[in-house]
Design a protein around this motif. Structure first.
Motif, short mmCIF file in Angstrom:
data_model
loop_
_atom_site.label_atom_id
_atom_site.label_comp_id
_atom_site.label_asym_id
_atom_site.label_seq_id
_atom_site.Cartn_x
_atom_site.Cartn_y
_atom_site.Cartn_z
N LEU A 92 -6.51 -4.82 -9.91
CA LEU A 92 -7.42 -3.91 -9.21
C LEU A 92 -7.33 -4.08 -7.70
O LEU A 92 -7.43 -3.10 -6.95
CB LEU A 92 -8.86 -4.10 -9.68
CG LEU A 92 -9.22 -3.48 -11.03
CD1 LEU A 92 -10.74 -3.45 -11.20
CD2 LEU A 92 -8.66 -2.08 -11.20
N ASP A 93 -7.14 -5.32 -7.22
CA ASP A 93 -6.95 -5.53 -5.78
C ASP A 93 -5.75 -4.72 -5.29
O ASP A 93 -5.79 -4.10 -4.23
CB ASP A 93 -6.70 -7.01 -5.48
CG ASP A 93 -7.94 -7.86 -5.70
OD1 ASP A 93 -9.05 -7.30 -5.72
OD2 ASP A 93 -7.79 -9.09 -5.84
N ASP A 119 -2.07 4.25 -3.51
CA ASP A 119 -2.51 5.62 -3.71
C ASP A 119 -2.01 6.14 -5.06
O ASP A 119 -0.94 6.72 -5.15
CB ASP A 119 -2.00 6.51 -2.58
CG ASP A 119 -2.51 7.95 -2.69
OD1 ASP A 119 -3.48 8.18 -3.44
OD2 ASP A 119 -1.93 8.82 -2.01
N ASN A 135 -6.38 -0.89 -5.48
CA ASN A 135 -7.34 -0.44 -4.47
C ASN A 135 -6.69 -0.17 -3.12
O ASN A 135 -7.28 0.53 -2.28
CB ASN A 135 -8.46 -1.47 -4.32
CG ASN A 135 -9.49 -1.36 -5.44
OD1 ASN A 135 -9.64 -0.32 -6.07
ND2 ASN A 135 -10.19 -2.46 -5.70
N VAL A 136 -5.51 -0.74 -2.88
CA VAL A 136 -4.84 -0.47 -1.60
C VAL A 136 -3.67 0.50 -1.77
O VAL A 136 -3.03 0.87 -0.79
CB VAL A 136 -4.34 -1.78 -0.94
CG1 VAL A 136 -5.49 -2.72 -0.68
CG2 VAL A 136 -3.25 -2.45 -1.74
N THR A 138 -10.61 1.74 -16.81
CA THR A 138 -10.79 1.27 -15.44
C THR A 138 -9.49 1.36 -14.65
O THR A 138 -9.45 1.83 -13.51
CB THR A 138 -11.31 -0.18 -15.43
OG1 THR A 138 -12.58 -0.23 -16.07
CG2 THR A 138 -11.45 -0.70 -14.01
N GLU A 164 0.82 -1.21 0.00
CA GLU A 164 0.00 0.00 0.00
C GLU A 164 0.86 1.26 0.00
O GLU A 164 0.38 2.34 -0.36
CB GLU A 164 -0.95 0.01 1.20
CG GLU A 164 -0.29 0.15 2.55
CD GLU A 164 0.22 -1.15 3.13
OE1 GLU A 164 0.69 -1.13 4.29
OE2 GLU A 164 0.14 -2.19 2.44
N LYS A 224 -7.34 4.52 -11.45
CA LYS A 224 -6.70 4.20 -10.18
C LYS A 224 -5.18 4.29 -10.23
O LYS A 224 -4.51 3.95 -9.25
CB LYS A 224 -7.12 2.80 -9.73
CG LYS A 224 -8.61 2.66 -9.45
CD LYS A 224 -8.97 1.24 -9.09
CE LYS A 224 -10.46 1.12 -8.77
NZ LYS A 224 -10.82 1.82 -7.51
#
Length: 275
Positions: A73-74, A80, A77-78, A115, A54, A119
């Motif tokens: 994506l996992d 930045d 998602n953690v 997508t 992360e 992120k």
């Protein structure tokens, strides 16, 4: 000291910490750079292993195949808004080719570019690029020796043989030579080693990861092991190296070769990443 920790692989290397998960795929932390994301276990295993992905700023995709990208994506998602380094062809629509028959089973990344772009900061590159000091993503690899391709890819003219041109690896400059970290090495081991040495003007002394020797015959594995034996201080095989190749490498290079899996941490003692 450079630490390389395997977060996703076909097998778990140790019963501790409890709860580590194996899966067909690969993900590895190279210091604080993440190469590939496996299918679904990387974040789970990283937490158990105390690897703080992360806090990482950079992710590299070795190529688009689902066993290296489904966990993307996992991971994102953690994290930045990390920088995501990949070849522009990583978004191609790839499909399985069984016995020469195009059957449409998807092989590629299961996410669209928009997508992923929501992120991360996507950095597409064909040429080598330095991610952080002394750590390079190799980009598109010239192929003068054997490579290992699979499946088909959609083009305007239809489905054609997929050369997997997006295949790349990561090379780290250390005080004792180059450390080459492989995702799946579809571009071929000899080609990848030679390209790394050309890009970084040094000798590859360490190789860690998926060599794709699972696709090589015994004669080729013998030839490659003899060639590597004259070059390497350490060869750590994982993922798509294959049981046959691991057996041959262990027999012919007993002082150099070792196998690895989820939870393995390879420490290059005394080596400092060069800036």
């Amino acid at each position: 000291m450079l630490e390389i920790t395997i977060l996703a692989d076909n097998r778990v290397a140790s019963p501790y910490p409890r709860g580590l998960r194996g899966e067909w795929g690969f993900s590895v932390a190279i210091g604080d750079v993440l190469l590939d994301t496996g299918q679904s276990a990387a974040v789970h295993n990283a937490k158990l292993l105390g690897v703080p992905i992360e806090k990482f700023d950079s992710v590299v995709l070795s190529h688009s195949h689902f066993d290296h990208t489904s966990g993307l994506l996992d991971v994102l998602n953690v994290m930045d808004q990390p920088s995501l380094y990949c070849h522009p062809n990583v978004w191609d629509h790839r499909y399985l080719d069984r016995n020469g028959q195009f059957d449409g089973a998807p092989l590629g990344i299961p996410y669209t570019k928009p997508t992923v772009e929501a992120k991360s900061e996507i950095v597409e590159h064909r040429d080598p690029i330095e991610i952080v000091d002394g750590v390079h993503a190799l980009g598109e690899i010239p192929r003068t020796h054997q490579d290992y391709t699979i499946g088909k890819v959609k083009r305007e003219e239809g489905a054609v043989k997929d050369q997997i041109v997006d295949d790349q690896s990561v090379v780290v400059e250390t005080s004792e030579g180059l450390a080459l970290v492989l995702g799946c090495c579809h571009a071929g081991l000899r080609n990848t080693v030679e390209h790394a040495e050309s890009v970084c003007s040094g000798d590859v002394r360490y190789i860690i990861g998926g060599t794709h020797l699972i696709a090589a015959d015994t004669e080729e594995i013998h030839a490659i092991s003899d060639w590597l034996g004259e070059k390497l201080d350490r060869l750590v095989g994982a993922h798509c190296t294959g049981t046959t190749a691991m057996g041959v490498l262990n027999e012919r290079l007993p002082e150099v070769f070792e196998s690895a899996g989820v939870g393995s941490t390879i420490r290059l003692e005394g080596d400092e990443v060069l800036s």
